[in-house]
Design a protein around this motif. Sequence first.
Motif, PDB file in Angstrom:
ATOM      1  N   PRO A   1      -1.399 -29.639  14.006  1.00 32.15           N
ATOM      2  CA  PRO A   1      -1.484 -28.572  15.011  1.00 32.15           C
ATOM      3  C   PRO A   1      -2.609 -27.599  14.653  1.00 32.15           C
ATOM      4  CG  PRO A   1       0.331 -28.141  13.535  1.00 32.15           C
ATOM      5  CD  PRO A   1      -0.224 -29.463  13.121  1.00 32.15           C
ATOM      6  N   VAL A   2      -3.352 -27.169  15.667  1.00 29.15           N
ATOM      7  CA  VAL A   2      -4.443 -26.212  15.470  1.00 29.15           C
ATOM      8  C   VAL A   2      -4.350 -25.150  16.545  1.00 29.15           C
ATOM      9  CG1 VAL A   2      -6.014 -27.828  14.338  1.00 29.15           C
ATOM     10  CG2 VAL A   2      -5.982 -27.663  16.838  1.00 29.15           C
ATOM     11  N   ALA A   3      -5.047 -24.045  16.304  1.00 28.22           N
ATOM     12  CA  ALA A   3      -5.091 -22.952  17.271  1.00 28.22           C
ATOM     13  C   ALA A   3      -6.535 -22.636  17.597  1.00 28.22           C
ATOM     14  CB  ALA A   3      -4.387 -21.723  16.704  1.00 28.22           C
TER      15      ALA A   3
ATOM     16  N   GLY B   1      -2.985 -27.631  21.677  1.00 30.24           N
ATOM     17  CA  GLY B   1      -3.191 -27.284  20.274  1.00 30.24           C
ATOM     18  C   GLY B   1      -2.884 -28.380  19.290  1.00 30.24           C
ATOM     19  N   GLU B   2      -3.093 -29.628  19.659  1.00 30.05           N
ATOM     20  CA  GLU B   2      -2.863 -30.725  18.731  1.00 30.05           C
ATOM     21  C   GLU B   2      -4.180 -31.434  18.419  1.00 30.05           C
ATOM     22  OE1 GLU B   2       0.658 -33.812  18.309  1.00 30.05           O
ATOM     23  OE2 GLU B   2      -0.751 -34.451  19.874  1.00 30.05           O
ATOM     24  N   LEU B   3      -4.456 -31.582  17.127  1.00 32.75           N
ATOM     25  CA  LEU B   3      -5.666 -32.274  16.657  1.00 32.75           C
ATOM     26  C   LEU B   3      -5.258 -33.660  16.175  1.00 32.75           C
ATOM     27  CD1 LEU B   3      -8.677 -32.323  15.703  1.00 32.75           C
ATOM     28  CD2 LEU B   3      -7.850 -31.433  13.510  1.00 32.75           C
ATOM     29  N   THR B   4      -5.845 -34.695  16.821  1.00 35.25           N
ATOM     30  CA  THR B   4      -5.547 -36.078  16.460  1.00 35.25           C
ATOM     31  C   THR B   4      -6.844 -36.771  16.051  1.00 35.25           C
ATOM     32  OG1 THR B   4      -3.762 -36.116  18.088  1.00 35.25           O
ATOM     33  CG2 THR B   4      -4.474 -38.234  17.203  1.00 35.25           C
ATOM     34  N   VAL B   5      -6.790 -37.429  14.907  1.00 37.92           N
ATOM     35  CA  VAL B   5      -7.964 -38.150  14.384  1.00 37.92           C
ATOM     36  C   VAL B   5      -7.535 -39.584  14.095  1.00 37.92           C
ATOM     37  CG1 VAL B   5      -9.803 -38.207  12.658  1.00 37.92           C
ATOM     38  CG2 VAL B   5      -8.752 -36.018  13.297  1.00 37.92           C
ATOM     39  N   GLY B   6      -8.340 -40.549  14.557  1.00 40.74           N
ATOM     40  CA  GLY B   6      -8.075 -41.970  14.292  1.00 40.74           C
ATOM     41  C   GLY B   6      -9.358 -42.677  13.911  1.00 40.74           C
ATOM     42  N   GLY B   7      -9.249 -43.739  13.144  1.00 44.85           N
ATOM     43  CA  GLY B   7     -10.440 -44.476  12.716  1.00 44.85           C
ATOM     44  C   GLY B   7     -10.143 -45.926  12.420  1.00 44.85           C
TER      45      GLY B   7
ATOM     46  N   ILE C   1     -12.134 -31.497   8.213  1.00 41.03           N
ATOM     47  CA  ILE C   1     -12.027 -31.044   9.600  1.00 41.03           C
ATOM     48  C   ILE C   1     -10.893 -30.033   9.746  1.00 41.03           C
ATOM     49  CG2 ILE C   1     -11.473 -31.800  11.949  1.00 41.03           C
ATOM     50  CD1 ILE C   1     -12.928 -34.421  11.347  1.00 41.03           C
ATOM     51  N   GLU C   2      -9.765 -30.312   9.111  1.00 44.51           N
ATOM     52  CA  GLU C   2      -8.619 -29.405   9.232  1.00 44.51           C
ATOM     53  C   GLU C   2      -8.885 -28.070   8.541  1.00 44.51           C
ATOM     54  OE1 GLU C   2      -5.260 -31.469   7.737  1.00 44.51           O
ATOM     55  OE2 GLU C   2      -5.028 -32.758   9.509  1.00 44.51           O
ATOM     56  N   ARG C   3      -9.671 -28.102   7.449  1.00 49.14           N
ATOM     57  CA  ARG C   3      -9.971 -26.832   6.777  1.00 49.14           C
ATOM     58  C   ARG C   3     -10.841 -25.928   7.642  1.00 49.14           C
ATOM     59  NH1 ARG C   3     -10.712 -29.914   1.952  1.00 49.14           N
ATOM     60  NH2 ARG C   3     -12.976 -29.859   2.316  1.00 49.14           N
ATOM     61  N   THR C   4     -11.716 -26.538   8.439  1.00 49.08           N
ATOM     62  CA  THR C   4     -12.609 -25.725   9.283  1.00 49.08           C
ATOM     63  C   THR C   4     -11.958 -25.314  10.589  1.00 49.08           C
ATOM     64  OG1 THR C   4     -13.551 -27.747  10.236  1.00 49.08           O
ATOM     65  CG2 THR C   4     -14.663 -26.811   8.305  1.00 49.08           C
ATOM     66  N   ALA C   5     -10.848 -25.965  10.965  1.00 48.74           N
ATOM     67  CA  ALA C   5     -10.169 -25.625  12.216  1.00 48.74           C
ATOM     68  C   ALA C   5      -9.064 -24.606  11.929  1.00 48.74           C
ATOM     69  CB  ALA C   5      -9.577 -26.882  12.858  1.00 48.74           C
ATOM     70  N   PRO C   6      -8.936 -23.579  12.785  1.00 47.09           N
ATOM     71  CA  PRO C   6      -7.859 -22.588  12.564  1.00 47.09           C
ATOM     72  C   PRO C   6      -6.493 -23.228  12.744  1.00 47.09           C
ATOM     73  CG  PRO C   6      -8.960 -22.220  14.675  1.00 47.09           C
ATOM     74  CD  PRO C   6      -9.765 -23.246  13.963  1.00 47.09           C
ATOM     75  N   ALA C   7      -5.621 -22.999  11.759  1.00 46.24           N
ATOM     76  CA  ALA C   7      -4.298 -23.622  11.779  1.00 46.24           C
ATOM     77  C   ALA C   7      -3.365 -22.874  12.710  1.00 46.24           C
ATOM     78  CB  ALA C   7      -3.713 -23.651  10.376  1.00 46.24           C
TER      79      ALA C   7
END
Length: 569
Positions: A169-171, A525-531, A551-557
Motif C-alpha cells: 500500500p502507498v499514499a 493506493g496499491e502498488l503492484t510490481v511483477g516480473g 521503489i517502496e522506499r521512494t514511495a510514500p507509505a
Amino acid sequence: MSATTDEHDAVTGLATAPEDANAPADRRAGRTDPDAGGRGPVGPGRFSRLLEEPRHWWRQLTSMRTALVLLFLLALAAVPGSTFPQRSLNQNKVDEYFTEHPTLAPVLDKLSAFDVFASPWFAAIYLLLFVSLVGCLVPRIRVHGRAMLRRPPVAPRNLDRLPVSSTAPVAGDASAIADTARGVLRRARWRTVVRTEASGAVTVSAEKGYLRETGNLAFHVALVGLLVGVASGSLWGWKASVLTVEGSAFCDTVAAYDSFSPGSRMRDASLPPFCVQLDDFQATYLDNGQPEDFLAKVKFVEGDRAATDDPDRAYELKVNHPLRLDGANVYLINHGYAPVLKYTDRYGTVFEETPAFLPQDVQLTSEGAFVLPDANQDPNSTNRTSDVQMAFTGFFLPTAPPSGPPIQSVSPEAKDPAVTLVGYRGDTGLDSGIPRSVYSIDQNQVDSGALKSVGSKKLSVGEVWTLDDGTTLQFAGFREFMTVQVGHDPGEMIVLISAGFMLVGLIASLTVRRRRIFVRVDNDGELTVGGLARTDPDRFAEEFRSLVERIERTAPAKDRTVPAKEGAS
C-alpha cells in the motif's frame, strides 16, 4: 484485451526470433498437423507439402537446426584432411601413400581424400552452411531490430500471476509514484515507458537484456564473416616455403621456392616483388640442449627496387616475430646446418658446394647428399661420360660423440662438427632429366648397380678424404641455414575481427539475461510490481526484490504494517 492474452504477450515477447506467419494457426500454437497421421512434424502430410511447396525447403535450409547440422558436417568433412596427406601440402607424402596402399589409394583419390578442401562435396557443405546462416540471420536481424526500437509492452492485467510479484500500500498521486518508480528503473539502465490505463491506474513497463539476442546474432554474423575470411584466403591467398643458407638470398618468384601452394583464384603475376638475404643465423641453447633463441639477421628490398637493387634494409627475424612486407609475411619456422664440401676430381677441377642437410632429431643430426654429375669429365673432350660421376651421402653431426660410432650428434650446438659420408661413383641419374630430390641420391641407381659405393669416411673440419682413384673430398667447414614460410592471406584480418566478435557475442549471449518488470499504481493506493525472466529465475528473484525495495522506499507509505506479498505462479 484479456488477461490471458496480455500475459501470453508479456512472456512470448521476450523472444525476438521471427515466427512463420504463413504457418497454420494450430502449428504456431504448438500442435501437430492433423494430416501428419499422428507422426508429429515429419508425417506424410507435411512431407507432401514440402514436395509441393518449395518455400518449405527454403525454411528448412535456413533454420538454425539445419545450420547446426551443416556446421557439424563441415567439421566432420575436415577430418579426412588431417588424416590423409594432401596434395596441396606435400605431394611426396601422397606418392608414398599410393606406394604403401596400392589398392586403397585409388579409391580414396576418386573420393577426393587427398584434395579434401578443394573437393566438390566439401565446397557444397561450405556453401550450404553459408546460405543457411545468411538465410537464418537476415529475418532474425530484421525482427530484432524492430524489437529494439519498439517500446516495452503493455503491462498484463494480473501482475500477481507473473513468476515473481509484490504488493504494497502507498499514499500519494499515482502518476508521481509511477514517475518515481520509473526513475529507479532508469537509473538501473532499464528501458521504461509510463502508460495510463482506462481505469485510471498508472503503469510502468520496463525491460532489459536485449544484448543477449544481440550477442547471439553477433556471434552468428561473425561466423559468416569467418567463413568469408577463410574462403577468401583459400581463393586468393598463397603459401610457400624456401630454405636459405647463410650468404644466399631468395626472391618472390615461384621458381625460387621449394614448395608453392597458390589459391585457386591466385595468379603468379600477382606475387609482390621483394628479395630477402640471410647474412647470419644465431642459435642459442641451454646446457641440456634445449633451444633458447633463434635469430636470423636478414636484409631485404621490396617494391620496384627489388628488380635492380640488392637487399639493403636490415631486419632481425625471429620465431613469432615475422618480417611483414607489402603483400606477404615471412615466418621463421626451422633451421639447420649445411657443410661446406670441396671435391677435386681427377682433372684438378674443384667443385665446392654447401648442400643443406636436413635435421633428423632434436640434436640436429642431419642427413643430406652432395651430387656431382659434372665431375671427372675431361675438359678437353666433348664426349661426356656418365659412369664416372660422383655422389656423396651421409650425416652431419653438430657435436660428434667423443667415442663410439659417429652416427648421432650429442648436442644441437656446433661444438665439434663432423660429417660421416659414403662415396658413390657411376651414373647419378641426373642426366635423364627426371626431377630428383636435392637431399638424397637416387636409390634406384644404387640398387641397379649404376652407382657403386667407393667407401665411407668420417671427417672433421679441415680433414681431407683421398679416394681410391686419387680424387679428394675436403670438409672445409659449415654454415647455418633457415627455413621460412612465406605467404599472404587476404582474409587474415577478416578472420581476426570475426573471431573477436564471436568471442564478444558468445560472452554476451551467455551472461546477459532477458527480463521484464511491470509496475502498477492503482487509484486506491496499491502498488503492484511483477516480473519475469527467460533464464536464471533465482538470480532474477534477487534482482527483483532489490528493485522493489528501492521503489517502496521512494514511495510514500500508506500503512507499513501491511506486509509486502511475493509469490510465484
